[in-house]
Design an enzyme around this catalytic site. Structure first.
Site, PDB file in Angstrom:
ATOM      1  CB  SER A 144      -0.892   0.005   1.253  1.00 25.63           C
ATOM      2  OG  SER A 144      -1.504   1.274   1.433  1.00 25.63           O
ATOM      3  CE1 TYR A 157      -3.481  -1.876   5.573  1.00 28.67           C
ATOM      4  CE2 TYR A 157      -3.051   0.422   5.021  1.00 28.67           C
ATOM      5  CZ  TYR A 157      -3.384  -0.858   4.638  1.00 28.67           C
ATOM      6  OH  TYR A 157      -3.636  -1.141   3.314  1.00 28.67           O
TER       7      TYR A 157
END
Length: 246
Positions: A144, A157
């Site tokens: 990501s 995350y």
């Protein structure tokens, strides 16, 4: 794009929706036989009926299930040429007073599940790289843009996705001489179910009506990676919506 994927086998995790489903469709469209791995069997069955792949219900956070999914793919389809390590979860929120169970889920899926699949698949990828039709194999780990930046509200995350990039590059240095290409793709904001897993009080603080990529946009990048000629390795792709600043 160069070359098709006829006579190859691809394994895609998180294939029941979003980027995983789009990648499975795109790889099948290029001629690959695709093993679809996810927990939601009904969705896998529906997709299998459309692309004639192999549906494997598995929770990749369980090492035994992850290994079994890889071995079943190799046994029933004969080989593994491509792995798209896509399964992941995004549980945003501040670190202070966070539900630690959310951290456990992200580490288990985004890191351990990815590692389990990669470790089990590597012997098959190394063998495929020595065989026709391509004499090269691909491991594509989906990270990501969060793996490149640090910001409040997404620390754990971001940590997991940074780890995906570190692992991908370290592995690349180990196996690239044997023609297994280790690549990482880092999507920015993308239409998916990820945001639905975020706690409601956190979700209310997220930007509304922001431009997002379609899952197919990310799948296009994955197909680009795995269809390069044998002597070309695309090690990293960062793809964001044009209007996304960070």
């Amino acid at each position: 794009m160069t070359g098709g994927l006829r006579d190859t086998v691809a394994l895609v995790t998180g294939a029941s929706s979003g980027i995983g489903e789009a990648a499975a469709r795109a790889l099948a469209a290029r001629g690959a036989t695709v093993a679809l791995v996810a927990r939601r069997k009904d969705r896998l069955d529906a997709l299998q009926a459309q692309i004639a792949g192999l549906a494997i219900q598995a929770d990749v956070t369980d090492r035994g299930q992850a290994v079994a999914a890889v071995e079943r793919t190799a046994q029933e389809l004969g080989r593994i040429d491509i792995v798209v390590n896509n399964a992941g979860v995004m549980l945003l929120g501040p670190i202070v007073d966070a539900p630690v169970e959310e951290w456990d889920r992200m580490v288990a899926l985004n890191v351990q599940g990815l590692l389990y699949i990669a470790h089990a698949a590597l012997p098959h990828l190394l063998r495929a790289a020595e065989r026709e039709p391509r004499r090269v194999a691909d491991l594509v780990n989906v990270s990501s843009v969060a793996g490149r930046r640090v910001g409040a509200g997404g620390g754990i995350y971001q940590m997991t996705k940074h780890g995906v990039g570190v692992f991908s590059e370290a592995l690349r240095q180990e196996v690239t001489g044997r023609y297994v290409r280790s690549s990482v793709i880092e999507p920015g904001a993308t239409e998916s179910e990820l945001v639905t897993h975020v706690r409601e009080e956190v979700r209310r603080q997220l930007p509304a009506n922001a431009e997002r990529l379609a899952a197919e946009d990310v799948a296009d990048a994955i197909v680009y990676i795995v269809t390069r000629p044998r002597h070309v390795a695309i090690n990293e792709i960062l793809v964001r919506p044009t209007a996304q600043v960070r």
